[in-house]
Design a protein around this motif. Structure first.
Motif, PDB file in Angstrom:
ATOM      1  N   GLY A   1      -7.748  12.819  22.357  1.00  0.00           N
ATOM      2  CA  GLY A   1      -7.806  11.466  22.896  1.00  0.00           C
ATOM      3  C   GLY A   1      -6.609  11.169  23.791  1.00  0.00           C
ATOM      4  N   ILE A   2      -5.998  10.022  23.567  1.00  0.00           N
ATOM      5  CA  ILE A   2      -4.870   9.581  24.386  1.00  0.00           C
ATOM      6  C   ILE A   2      -3.676  10.514  24.244  1.00  0.00           C
ATOM      7  N   PHE A   3      -3.622  11.250  23.127  1.00  0.00           N
ATOM      8  CA  PHE A   3      -2.515  12.177  22.884  1.00  0.00           C
ATOM      9  C   PHE A   3      -2.594  13.422  23.773  1.00  0.00           C
TER      10      PHE A   3
ATOM     11  N   LEU B   1      -3.298   0.833  24.434  1.00  0.00           N
ATOM     12  CA  LEU B   1      -2.714   2.158  24.192  1.00  0.00           C
ATOM     13  C   LEU B   1      -2.357   2.328  22.720  1.00  0.00           C
ATOM     14  N   GLY B   2      -1.688   1.338  22.169  1.00  0.00           N
ATOM     15  CA  GLY B   2      -1.294   1.407  20.769  1.00  0.00           C
ATOM     16  C   GLY B   2      -2.479   1.478  19.829  1.00  0.00           C
ATOM     17  N   ILE B   3      -3.489   0.668  20.087  1.00  0.00           N
ATOM     18  CA  ILE B   3      -4.680   0.659  19.226  1.00  0.00           C
ATOM     19  C   ILE B   3      -5.427   1.981  19.339  1.00  0.00           C
ATOM     20  N   THR B   4      -5.579   2.477  20.552  1.00  0.00           N
ATOM     21  CA  THR B   4      -6.268   3.750  20.765  1.00  0.00           C
ATOM     22  C   THR B   4      -5.560   4.880  20.027  1.00  0.00           C
ATOM     23  N   ALA B   5      -4.235   4.895  20.104  1.00  0.00           N
ATOM     24  CA  ALA B   5      -3.463   5.933  19.416  1.00  0.00           C
ATOM     25  C   ALA B   5      -3.619   5.811  17.903  1.00  0.00           C
TER      26      ALA B   5
ATOM     27  N   PRO C   1       1.982   7.681  22.839  1.00  0.00           N
ATOM     28  CA  PRO C   1       1.292   6.541  23.443  1.00  0.00           C
ATOM     29  C   PRO C   1       1.574   5.207  22.740  1.00  0.00           C
ATOM     30  N   MET C   2       1.859   5.250  21.449  1.00  0.00           N
ATOM     31  CA  MET C   2       2.172   3.990  20.758  1.00  0.00           C
ATOM     32  C   MET C   2       3.478   3.406  21.284  1.00  0.00           C
TER      33      MET C   2
END
Length: 153
Positions: free
Chosen positions: A82-84, A52-56, A90-91
């Motif tokens: 994206g994840i947002f 999650l952190g990396i994707t964000a 998300p981070m």
């Protein structure tokens, strides 16, 4: 306690929580719990939090905007892709999930409070101050984003 707002980078705060969690688990071995595949489950959950952190972070870098959690006013763009789309934070969610994984790995009942305390810290001293700053900076766009996307999940 406004002096704590935006003072410490959330990854550093999470690291302090991890260290404290490890110390508590070590100092109170009588409060241990265990279940089958506990370590494997903890690792999988931890990897989800890390992902999650990396994707964000990747989403932030795509639009070339600031990632400094201590200075949200430096953000040049509002990231909603994206994840947002699913979480405004998300981070921070990833950090909480990593702490949850550490609790499972440690297998200590006392450490169950750590994710809750981290969520409270992040909510009051990081997320809410960030939201005020981003609302001032991005106005109506951020307000619309807030109404369509949940703070956590």
């Amino acid at each position: 306690m406004t002096w704590l707002q935006l003072k410490f980078p959330p990854p550093l705060v999470a690291l302090v929580f991890l260290i404290h969690l490890g110390l508590v688990a070590y100092l109170y071995p009588d409060t241990i719990f265990s279940f089958p595949y506990q370590s494997y489950i903890a690792v999988i959950i931890g990897l989800i939090g890390l992902a999650l952190g990396i994707t964000a972070s990747i989403e932030f870098r795509k639009v070339k905007t600031a990632v400094n959690p201590r200075k949200p006013e430096l953000a040049q763009s509002l990231v909603t892709n994206g994840i947002f789309k699913y979480s405004r934070n998300p981070m921070y969610l990833g950090l909480v999930i990593i702490i949850c994984a550490a609790v499972i790995f440690a297998g200590n009942f006392i450490t169950l409070m750590h994710p809750i305390l981290l969520v409270m810290y992040l909510h009051f001293f990081q997320i809410r101050p960030e939201e005020r700053i981003l609302l001032d900076k991005f106005g109506e766009d951020y307000l619309v984003y807030m109404t369509h996307t949940r703070r956590w999940i």
